[in-house]
Design a protein around this motif. Structure first.
Motif, mmCIF file in Angstrom:
data_model
loop_
_atom_site.group_PDB
_atom_site.id
_atom_site.type_symbol
_atom_site.label_atom_id
_atom_site.label_comp_id
_atom_site.label_asym_id
_atom_site.label_seq_id
_atom_site.Cartn_x
_atom_site.Cartn_y
_atom_site.Cartn_z
ATOM 1 N N UNK A 1 0.912 -1.129 -0.055
ATOM 2 C CA UNK A 1 -0.005 0.050 0.068
ATOM 3 C C UNK A 1 0.877 1.208 -0.129
ATOM 4 N N UNK A 2 1.952 1.290 0.775
ATOM 5 C CA UNK A 2 2.923 2.363 0.935
ATOM 6 C C UNK A 2 3.258 2.661 -0.432
ATOM 7 N N UNK B 1 8.503 3.644 14.227
ATOM 8 C CA UNK B 1 6.962 4.332 13.959
ATOM 9 C C UNK B 1 7.150 4.418 12.550
ATOM 10 N N UNK B 2 6.419 3.718 11.593
ATOM 11 C CA UNK B 2 6.398 3.537 10.096
ATOM 12 C C UNK B 2 5.381 4.811 9.707
ATOM 13 N N UNK B 3 4.341 4.746 10.389
ATOM 14 C CA UNK B 3 3.424 6.113 9.916
ATOM 15 C C UNK B 3 4.178 7.420 10.248
ATOM 16 N N UNK B 4 5.004 7.590 11.469
ATOM 17 C CA UNK B 4 5.775 8.695 11.448
ATOM 18 C C UNK B 4 6.704 9.205 10.580
ATOM 19 N N UNK B 5 7.471 7.873 10.147
ATOM 20 C CA UNK B 5 8.388 8.060 9.238
ATOM 21 C C UNK B 5 7.738 8.513 7.904
ATOM 22 N N UNK C 1 -2.725 4.013 6.363
ATOM 23 C CA UNK C 1 -2.697 5.237 5.365
ATOM 24 C C UNK C 1 -3.895 5.565 4.835
ATOM 25 N N UNK C 2 -5.001 5.778 5.689
ATOM 26 C CA UNK C 2 -6.324 6.174 5.054
ATOM 27 C C UNK C 2 -6.718 7.398 5.695
#
Length: 402
Positions: A157-158, A256-260, A336-337
């Motif tokens: 998705x990323x 923390x991947x979303x923060x990255x 990621x939504x």
């Protein structure tokens, strides 16, 4: 003169409906959009649907189309744009399909309305790049920390949404690299800083070890399971993360991947540095939030000093004084939504002994959203009022404001 937007349409409908009537409804829909700079073509070959077009749509011509969508589900690509009209139960079927997609955290939208709305929406979606970058690499050095139970991101998705290739790198590789290096001489700019020079040297050595990993995997950024380093190499990554962010290699804590991804988008698209921090206290009545972490980009600071890492009392952490004034708080979720963004202000810096070393007291509206529908552990803070442009950026990629 505006450029022509090429739109390809794939149709699905139930065999129970009269095909002639369906085709008449379809022709009427397309004619209502003619005269604009949009050019439509129908494509029966799913392999060609997403080639040589600015936008690909699935026209749901009738009710009972849901199973036909499922039969071809693996051949359609995210995001799923479902075009409908107000007849033959087209809208009802489209809503059922979109609900199916949303339940799986997949992105999509029903395109339904008058010709003006549809034209504007098609033009907007056609401008949204499928892959904004020619694939860049972001590293995950070690898995997310055990307490970040909502920070895993679907790698495919990323890649599909942002063109970001997430690479898993074992934390052991970094530890081996660190242990293979000689001691590092401290750069001149640390010599006047009042702190244990041996600890600074170890932190600089970790920076050099991470740099080798960054170069090996051609990383534009990374997140690191930093707490594992406390016991394995007896130092912290706080100083290294600060330096990398100043050098525009995005670096975040705790895996923390979303923060990255969020910090990378802010820097790459809007040229904004950000401070990743823990919400430590929220007062909804006063719209006040205290945010703290042991690392911060020095370019965001008016001054700084060094300290030990808060939880462990070892290594090197940064107490940065961040400029007071307008600021923006931002966070995206792991699927990621969705995203949260608000403008406000940094009111003061503090230096309490029961928090991570860089501490700011801020005022933002709608802080109750963080308590009622949080998107994760950390928040990102940007200097200045950038709420509108951050929201537009994330909406461009199909994310919804939380």
């Amino acid at each position: 003169m505006e450029n022509i937007i090429k739109v390809k349409i794939y149709t699905i409908h139930s065999s129970l409906h009269n095909e002639e009537i369906l085709n008449d409804s379809t022709i009427a829909l397309i004619k209502s959009l003619e005269g604009s700079n949009i050019r439509f073509s129908f494509e029966n070959d799913l392999e060609k649907l997403y080639k040589d077009s600015d936008l690909s749509l699935i026209l749901v011509q009738s009710g009972g189309s849901e199973n036909l969508f499922l039969e071809n589900f693996s051949n359609f690509k995210e995001p799923y744009y479902l075009l409908t009209y107000g007849a033959n139960n087209s809208l009802a079927a489209s809503l059922e399909i979109l609900a199916f997609l949303k339940n799986r955290n997949l992105e999509g939208e029903v395109l339904h309305g008058d010709s003006k709305y549809l034209e504007e929406r098609i033009k907007f979606l056609a401008k949204k790049p499928a892959k904004p970058y020619s694939k860049i690499n972001l590293g995950i050095i070690g898995k997310p920390s055990d307490w970040l139970i909502s920070s895993d991101v679907n790698k495919e998705k990323a890649l599909n949404i942002f063109g970001i290739n997430l690479i898993d790198i074992p934390i052991e590789e970094l530890i081996i690299t660190y242990n293979s290096l000689n001691e590092v001489d401290n750069p001149d700019y640390w010599k006047k800083v009042k702190f244990d020079k041996k600890e600074i040297s170890k932190a600089e050595k970790l920076y050099e070890a991470i740099k080798i990993i960054v170069q090996k995997y051609d990383l534009k950024g990374f997140t690191i399971r930093c707490f594992d380093l406390l016991t394995s190499v007896k130092t912290t990554a706080c100083l290294a993360l600060s330096k990398f962010n100043d050098e525009e290699i995005i670096a975040t804590c705790e895996g923390d991947v979303p923060s990255l991804i969020g910090m990378y988008l802010l820097k790459n698209e809007l040229d904004l540095l950000s401070f990743q921090a823990n919400p430590s206290n929220i007062d909804v009545n006063q719209n006040k939030i205290v945010l703290a972490h042991c690392t911060v980009p020095l370019k965001m600071c008016t001054s700084y000093s060094l300290d030990t890492h808060f939880e462990s009392g070892i290594g090197v952490a940064i107490h940065g004084e961040i400029k007071e004034g307008e600021a923006t708080i931002f966070r995206m979720n792991s699927s990621l939504s969705k995203f949260f963004v608000e403008s406000g202000a940094i009111k003061k810096n503090t230096y309490l002994n029961n928090l991570c070393r860089t501490q700011i007291v801020c005022k933002f509206n709608n802080l109750d959203k963080i308590l009622r529908s949080p998107l994760g552990n950390h928040e990102l803070i940007v200097l200045g009022n950038h709420k509108e442009e951050i929201a537009k950026l994330l909406q461009k990629y199909g994310l919804e404001n939380n």
